[in-house]
Design a protein around this motif. Sequence first.
Motif, PDB file in Angstrom:
ATOM      1  N   VAL B  12     -12.994  24.489 -13.089  1.00 55.00           N
ATOM      2  CA  VAL B  12     -13.196  25.315 -14.270  1.00 55.00           C
ATOM      3  C   VAL B  12     -11.893  26.071 -14.523  1.00 55.00           C
ATOM      4  O   VAL B  12     -11.345  26.699 -13.624  1.00 55.00           O
ATOM      5  N   LEU B  13     -11.401  25.963 -15.741  1.00 58.38           N
ATOM      6  CA  LEU B  13     -10.172  26.642 -16.136  1.00 58.38           C
ATOM      7  C   LEU B  13     -10.430  27.558 -17.317  1.00 58.38           C
ATOM      8  O   LEU B  13     -11.361  27.319 -18.102  1.00 58.38           O
ATOM      9  N   LYS B  14      -9.590  28.546 -17.452  1.00 59.45           N
ATOM     10  CA  LYS B  14      -9.579  29.353 -18.667  1.00 59.45           C
ATOM     11  C   LYS B  14      -8.532  28.782 -19.612  1.00 59.45           C
ATOM     12  O   LYS B  14      -7.536  28.181 -19.178  1.00 59.45           O
ATOM     13  N   THR B  15      -8.760  28.961 -20.886  1.00 61.32           N
ATOM     14  CA  THR B  15      -7.791  28.499 -21.881  1.00 61.32           C
ATOM     15  C   THR B  15      -6.403  29.026 -21.543  1.00 61.32           C
ATOM     16  O   THR B  15      -6.236  30.221 -21.267  1.00 61.32           O
ATOM     17  N   GLY B  16      -5.420  28.110 -21.575  1.00 59.13           N
ATOM     18  CA  GLY B  16      -4.051  28.484 -21.290  1.00 59.13           C
ATOM     19  C   GLY B  16      -3.607  28.272 -19.849  1.00 59.13           C
ATOM     20  O   GLY B  16      -2.401  28.254 -19.570  1.00 59.13           O
ATOM     21  N   GLN B  17      -4.547  28.117 -18.948  1.00 58.34           N
ATOM     22  CA  GLN B  17      -4.194  27.858 -17.561  1.00 58.34           C
ATOM     23  C   GLN B  17      -3.694  26.425 -17.391  1.00 58.34           C
ATOM     24  O   GLN B  17      -3.979  25.552 -18.217  1.00 58.34           O
ATOM     25  N   SER B  18      -2.978  26.223 -16.321  1.00 56.00           N
ATOM     26  CA  SER B  18      -2.465  24.887 -16.030  1.00 56.00           C
ATOM     27  C   SER B  18      -3.092  24.352 -14.749  1.00 56.00           C
ATOM     28  O   SER B  18      -3.582  25.123 -13.928  1.00 56.00           O
ATOM     29  N   MET B  19      -3.103  23.026 -14.631  1.00 52.84           N
ATOM     30  CA  MET B  19      -3.566  22.418 -13.399  1.00 52.84           C
ATOM     31  C   MET B  19      -3.098  20.972 -13.330  1.00 52.84           C
ATOM     32  O   MET B  19      -2.716  20.376 -14.347  1.00 52.84           O
ATOM     33  N   THR B  20      -3.109  20.449 -12.114  1.00 54.56           N
ATOM     34  CA  THR B  20      -2.730  19.066 -11.878  1.00 54.56           C
ATOM     35  C   THR B  20      -3.881  18.336 -11.221  1.00 54.56           C
ATOM     36  O   THR B  20      -4.429  18.803 -10.221  1.00 54.56           O
ATOM     37  N   LEU B  21      -4.244  17.190 -11.787  1.00 55.51           N
ATOM     38  CA  LEU B  21      -5.244  16.312 -11.200  1.00 55.51           C
ATOM     39  C   LEU B  21      -4.512  15.254 -10.375  1.00 55.51           C
ATOM     40  O   LEU B  21      -3.565  14.629 -10.858  1.00 55.51           O
ATOM     41  N   GLN B  22      -4.984  15.091  -9.148  1.00 57.25           N
ATOM     42  CA  GLN B  22      -4.320  14.166  -8.236  1.00 57.25           C
ATOM     43  C   GLN B  22      -5.096  12.863  -8.127  1.00 57.25           C
ATOM     44  O   GLN B  22      -6.319  12.854  -8.168  1.00 57.25           O
ATOM     45  N   CYS B  23      -4.369  11.780  -7.959  1.00 57.49           N
ATOM     46  CA  CYS B  23      -4.969  10.455  -7.801  1.00 57.49           C
ATOM     47  C   CYS B  23      -4.141   9.654  -6.804  1.00 57.49           C
ATOM     48  O   CYS B  23      -2.901   9.666  -6.881  1.00 57.49           O
ATOM     49  N   ALA B  24      -4.824   8.964  -5.911  1.00 57.71           N
ATOM     50  CA  ALA B  24      -4.129   8.090  -4.959  1.00 57.71           C
ATOM     51  C   ALA B  24      -4.938   6.814  -4.755  1.00 57.71           C
ATOM     52  O   ALA B  24      -6.168   6.848  -4.795  1.00 57.71           O
ATOM     53  N   GLN B  25      -4.227   5.698  -4.541  1.00 57.70           N
ATOM     54  CA  GLN B  25      -4.905   4.426  -4.265  1.00 57.70           C
ATOM     55  C   GLN B  25      -4.262   3.762  -3.055  1.00 57.70           C
ATOM     56  O   GLN B  25      -3.052   3.880  -2.833  1.00 57.70           O
ATOM     57  N   ASP B  26      -5.093   3.080  -2.278  1.00 57.80           N
ATOM     58  CA  ASP B  26      -4.605   2.429  -1.060  1.00 57.80           C
ATOM     59  C   ASP B  26      -4.751   0.915  -1.139  1.00 57.80           C
ATOM     60  O   ASP B  26      -4.858   0.242  -0.102  1.00 57.80           O
ATOM     61  N   MET B  27      -4.728   0.365  -2.336  1.00 57.43           N
ATOM     62  CA  MET B  27      -4.893  -1.085  -2.530  1.00 57.43           C
ATOM     63  C   MET B  27      -3.570  -1.775  -2.833  1.00 57.43           C
ATOM     64  O   MET B  27      -3.553  -2.948  -3.197  1.00 57.43           O
ATOM     65  N   ASN B  28      -2.479  -1.040  -2.719  1.00 58.66           N
ATOM     66  CA  ASN B  28      -1.145  -1.578  -2.981  1.00 58.66           C
ATOM     67  C   ASN B  28      -1.002  -2.074  -4.429  1.00 58.66           C
ATOM     68  O   ASN B  28      -0.257  -3.014  -4.700  1.00 58.66           O
ATOM     69  N   HIS B  29      -1.733  -1.434  -5.335  1.00 57.57           N
ATOM     70  CA  HIS B  29      -1.640  -1.807  -6.742  1.00 57.57           C
ATOM     71  C   HIS B  29      -0.393  -1.218  -7.372  1.00 57.57           C
ATOM     72  O   HIS B  29      -0.009  -0.086  -7.088  1.00 57.57           O
ATOM     73  N   ASN B  30       0.196  -1.985  -8.267  1.00 57.33           N
ATOM     74  CA  ASN B  30       1.392  -1.497  -8.961  1.00 57.33           C
ATOM     75  C   ASN B  30       1.055  -0.617 -10.153  1.00 57.33           C
ATOM     76  O   ASN B  30       1.818   0.276 -10.503  1.00 57.33           O
ATOM     77  N   SER B  31      -0.068  -0.896 -10.819  1.00 48.61           N
ATOM     78  CA  SER B  31      -0.378  -0.221 -12.078  1.00 48.61           C
ATOM     79  C   SER B  31      -1.458   0.832 -11.883  1.00 48.61           C
ATOM     80  O   SER B  31      -2.428   0.614 -11.157  1.00 48.61           O
ATOM     81  N   MET B  32      -1.268   1.970 -12.568  1.00 46.16           N
ATOM     82  CA  MET B  32      -2.247   3.046 -12.484  1.00 46.16           C
ATOM     83  C   MET B  32      -2.460   3.662 -13.859  1.00 46.16           C
ATOM     84  O   MET B  32      -1.588   3.571 -14.729  1.00 46.16           O
ATOM     85  N   TYR B  33      -3.644   4.270 -14.052  1.00 50.04           N
ATOM     86  CA  TYR B  33      -4.074   4.732 -15.375  1.00 50.04           C
ATOM     87  C   TYR B  33      -4.810   6.056 -15.259  1.00 50.04           C
ATOM     88  O   TYR B  33      -5.450   6.333 -14.258  1.00 50.04           O
ATOM     89  N   TRP B  34      -4.728   6.836 -16.333  1.00 53.93           N
ATOM     90  CA  TRP B  34      -5.579   8.002 -16.489  1.00 53.93           C
ATOM     91  C   TRP B  34      -6.373   7.868 -17.777  1.00 53.93           C
ATOM     92  O   TRP B  34      -5.811   7.610 -18.840  1.00 53.93           O
ATOM     93  N   TYR B  35      -7.701   8.067 -17.644  1.00 56.26           N
ATOM     94  CA  TYR B  35      -8.611   8.034 -18.782  1.00 56.26           C
ATOM     95  C   TYR B  35      -9.371   9.356 -18.861  1.00 56.26           C
ATOM     96  O   TYR B  35      -9.562  10.028 -17.868  1.00 56.26           O
ATOM     97  N   ARG B  36      -9.860   9.649 -20.053  1.00 54.60           N
ATOM     98  CA  ARG B  36     -10.857  10.686 -20.200  1.00 54.60           C
ATOM     99  C   ARG B  36     -12.116  10.082 -20.791  1.00 54.60           C
ATOM    100  O   ARG B  36     -12.040   9.134 -21.606  1.00 54.60           O
ATOM    101  N   GLN B  37     -13.259  10.583 -20.352  1.00 56.70           N
ATOM    102  CA  GLN B  37     -14.549  10.083 -20.811  1.00 56.70           C
ATOM    103  C   GLN B  37     -15.301  11.202 -21.497  1.00 56.70           C
ATOM    104  O   GLN B  37     -15.589  12.242 -20.891  1.00 56.70           O
ATOM    105  N   ASP B  38     -15.618  10.987 -22.751  1.00 55.52           N
ATOM    106  CA  ASP B  38     -16.375  11.950 -23.544  1.00 55.52           C
ATOM    107  C   ASP B  38     -17.619  11.264 -24.093  1.00 55.52           C
ATOM    108  O   ASP B  38     -17.579  10.068 -24.419  1.00 55.52           O
ATOM    109  N   PRO B  39     -18.716  12.001 -24.218  1.00 57.30           N
ATOM    110  CA  PRO B  39     -19.980  11.383 -24.671  1.00 57.30           C
ATOM    111  C   PRO B  39     -19.821  10.646 -25.990  1.00 57.30           C
ATOM    112  O   PRO B  39     -19.244  11.171 -26.944  1.00 57.30           O
ATOM    113  N   GLY B  40     -20.318   9.418 -26.033  1.00 58.40           N
ATOM    114  CA  GLY B  40     -20.290   8.628 -27.262  1.00 58.40           C
ATOM    115  C   GLY B  40     -18.940   8.022 -27.607  1.00 58.40           C
ATOM    116  O   GLY B  40     -18.808   7.332 -28.614  1.00 58.40           O
TER     117      GLY B  40
END
Lengths: 113, 114
Positions: B12-40
């Motif tokens: 939970v953040l307040k408007t104006g705050q900053s944050m970093t989302l971390q992601c790691a994979q152990d499948m030796n994949h070269n390609s990585m993606y960030w998505y957002r999911q919103d209803p509908g």
Amino acid sequence: AQSVAQPEDQVNVAEGNPLTVKCTYSVSGNPYLFWYVQYPNRGLQFLLKYITGDNLVKGSYGFEAEFNKSQTSFHLKKPSALVSDSALYFCAVGHTGGFKTIFGAGTRLFVKA
Amino acid sequence: NAGVTQTPKFQVLKTGQSMTLQCAQDMNHNSMYWYRQDPGMGLRLIYYSASEGTTDKGEVPNGYNVSRLNKREFSLRLESAAPSQTSVYFCASSEAGTLVKTQYFGPGTRLLVL
């Protein structure tokens, strides 16, 4: 531009009955087509894909999908639904020469006991 | 193998705050993606990294930055969070190549911006 449509927000089916979740697509070039499933509070899981070859593709958990080039469709099917199949299903499309995958809005499947 | 992992699970953040989302994979994949999911609206691509050292904008990059730290890790940063960024964020990875590949997804981060 590529696009994918899932015309039904929700599909309801009784356990033991066949189920179909619909997907249509639009791409330039040959399509790569995917189905993913999302269970509550989980990430998406791969079900099956069509790249080339047989139009009927078999995937995980007894699901299959039929590629129909003339109707630009890739409907997901299962002969006998289980309550545990209840989830959110996403169709996705890419194309030869492209890199990005475009996801549909998702169809929620409810299987009633 | 853990597959694709994401931290945190909830934020939970307040408007104006900053944050970093971390992601790691152990499948030796070269390609990585960030998505957002919103209803509908399904999943919308924010940024992707075709290979280590490269990043590119997706459909909805405004308000976000990314860093491909190494082959395993791909982070998403919100410099000044806005309520419109309330969403569920998914990281994914796939094998290399110019052709579309099966993607493997993390469990997601639920973000609420007040």
